[in-house]
Design an enzyme around this catalytic site. Structure first.
Site, PDB file in Angstrom:
ATOM      1  CD  GLU A  68     -13.855  29.716  51.520  1.00 18.44           C
ATOM      2  OE1 GLU A  68     -13.173  30.393  50.744  1.00 18.44           O
ATOM      3  OE2 GLU A  68     -13.760  29.764  52.753  1.00 18.44           O
TER       4      GLU A  68
ATOM      5  CB  THR B 286     -13.342  28.520  56.884  1.00 17.74           C
ATOM      6  OG1 THR B 286     -12.009  28.138  57.206  1.00 17.74           O
ATOM      7  CG2 THR B 286     -13.389  29.989  56.530  1.00 17.74           C
ATOM      8  CG  LEU B 287     -17.585  27.640  53.818  1.00 15.78           C
ATOM      9  CD1 LEU B 287     -17.774  26.604  52.739  1.00 15.78           C
ATOM     10  CD2 LEU B 287     -18.383  28.905  53.499  1.00 15.78           C
TER      11      LEU B 287
ATOM     12  CG  ASP C 198      -9.189  20.887  53.706  1.00 13.43           C
ATOM     13  OD1 ASP C 198      -9.496  19.684  53.766  1.00 13.43           O
ATOM     14  OD2 ASP C 198      -8.007  21.273  53.823  1.00 13.43           O
ATOM     15  CB  THR C 199     -11.472  21.182  58.329  1.00 11.07           C
ATOM     16  OG1 THR C 199     -11.610  22.603  58.402  1.00 11.07           O
ATOM     17  CG2 THR C 199     -10.011  20.802  58.238  1.00 11.07           C
ATOM     18  N   GLY C 200     -14.120  22.216  56.690  1.00  9.25           N
ATOM     19  CA  GLY C 200     -15.475  22.755  56.833  1.00  9.25           C
ATOM     20  C   GLY C 200     -15.579  23.778  57.965  1.00  9.25           C
TER      21      GLY C 200
ATOM     22  N   GLY D 292      -8.501  33.586  49.103  1.00  9.33           N
ATOM     23  CA  GLY D 292      -8.448  32.573  48.044  1.00  9.33           C
ATOM     24  C   GLY D 292      -9.545  32.684  47.006  1.00  9.33           C
TER      25      GLY D 292
ATOM     26  NE  ARG E  45      -3.231  34.087  48.290  1.00  2.00           N
ATOM     27  CZ  ARG E  45      -3.963  33.436  49.186  1.00  2.00           C
ATOM     28  NH1 ARG E  45      -4.987  32.725  48.799  1.00  2.00           N
ATOM     29  NH2 ARG E  45      -3.662  33.490  50.466  1.00  2.00           N
TER      30      ARG E  45
ATOM     31  CE  LYS F 189      -7.836  18.553  50.608  1.00  2.00           C
ATOM     32  NZ  LYS F 189      -6.518  19.152  50.606  1.00  2.00           N
TER      33      LYS F 189
HETATM   34  C1  PRP Z   1      -8.581  28.388  52.780  1.00  3.81           C
HETATM   35  C2  PRP Z   1      -9.792  28.492  51.877  1.00  3.81           C
HETATM   36  C3  PRP Z   1     -10.929  28.468  52.850  1.00  3.81           C
HETATM   37  C4  PRP Z   1     -10.428  27.588  53.956  1.00  3.81           C
HETATM   38  C5  PRP Z   1     -11.010  26.217  53.804  1.00  3.81           C
HETATM   39  O1  PRP Z   1      -8.326  29.665  53.233  1.00  3.81           O
HETATM   40  O2  PRP Z   1      -9.761  29.678  51.116  1.00  3.81           O
HETATM   41  O3  PRP Z   1     -11.221  29.741  53.355  1.00  3.81           O
HETATM   42  O4  PRP Z   1      -9.004  27.531  53.839  1.00  3.81           O
HETATM   43  O5  PRP Z   1     -10.524  25.379  54.805  1.00  3.81           O
HETATM   44  P1  PRP Z   1     -11.429  24.717  55.925  1.00  3.81           P
HETATM   45  O6  PRP Z   1     -12.642  24.122  55.267  1.00  3.81           O
HETATM   46  O7  PRP Z   1     -10.492  23.667  56.474  1.00  3.81           O
HETATM   47  O8  PRP Z   1     -11.774  25.741  56.945  1.00  3.81           O
HETATM   48  P2  PRP Z   1      -7.009  30.078  54.024  1.00  3.81           P
HETATM   49  O9  PRP Z   1      -7.284  30.013  55.474  1.00  3.81           O
HETATM   50  O10 PRP Z   1      -5.846  29.303  53.501  1.00  3.81           O
HETATM   51  O11 PRP Z   1      -6.875  31.608  53.635  1.00  3.81           O
HETATM   52  P3  PRP Z   1      -6.815  32.243  52.159  1.00  3.81           P
HETATM   53  O12 PRP Z   1      -8.243  32.245  51.633  1.00  3.81           O
HETATM   54  O13 PRP Z   1      -6.297  33.603  52.380  1.00  3.81           O
HETATM   55  O14 PRP Z   1      -5.922  31.384  51.311  1.00  3.81           O
END
Ligand code: PRP
Length: 179
Positions: free
Chosen positions: A98, A106-107, A102-104, A43, A164, A130
């Protein structure tokens, strides 16, 4: 049949202006330091390329591939990493870049992994913060825009891999049933 409609949220000019401001802020903060920017694919692609091209300092760049969402608009809660950073980050200043937090999950997971490798610092830069579904607190050092809710697409952000390529950012809404 198309079940969703798009409403514009952030026009391209507003995005580009904010990206230039973030780049200026980062350039000032890291002047005279060595910096590695790490983008989290997929993304982040457009935000990352626009951001690095507006920096006024020399940098190195690399990518991590992580995905948390299955099909649809809900996070699966599981983060799958299929590509890691290849540059040695030990003793280096790193900024994780990034598109959206969203939920946090991934980071926070990625930051934790990078910290195990002994960097001098790891900061976080996101285009969109968000807050509606935040599950874990992750400190955001550089933020483009705050939004409370809504499923957004465009400028790298997808819905089932679509949208995208759009230059503006939109909120995706379910269409009202027509009789
Ligand atoms: C989306 C975005 C972040 C993640 C955020 O990626 O790019 O990496 O979700 O969400 P979180 O805070 O809830 O973890 P996605 O997994 O959709 O993959 P993409 O980047 O390939 O779209």
């Amino acid at each position: 049949m198309e079940e969703y409609t798009k409403e514009i949220l952030l026009p391209r000019d507003e995005i580009q202006q904010r990206v230039r401001e973030l780049a200026l802020e980062i350039s000032k903060d890291y002047e005279g330091k060595e910096l590695i920017l790490v983008g989290i694919l997929n993304g982040v692609i457009f935000f990352f390329t626009d951001l690095v091209r507006n920096l006024h300092i020399p940098i190195k760049l690399d990518f991590i591939r992580a995905a948390s969402y299955g099909a649809g608009t809900e996070s699966s809660g599981t983060i799958r990493m299929s590509k890691d950073v290849e540059i040695d980050i030990e003793g280096q200043h790193v900024i994780l870049v990034e598109d959206i937090v969203d939920t946090g999950l991934t980071l926070s997971k990625i930051k934790e992994k990078l910290l195990e490798r002994g960097p001098k610092s790891v900061k976080i830069c996101v285009l969109i913060d968000k807050r509606e579904r935040r599950q874990t607190q992750v400190p955001i050092d550089y933020c483009g825009f705050h939004i409370e809710e809504g499923f957004i697409v465009g400028y790298g952000l997808d819905f089932n891999e679509r949208y995208r390529d759009l230059a503006d950012i939109f909120v995706l809404k379910e269409k009202e049933p027509s009789n």
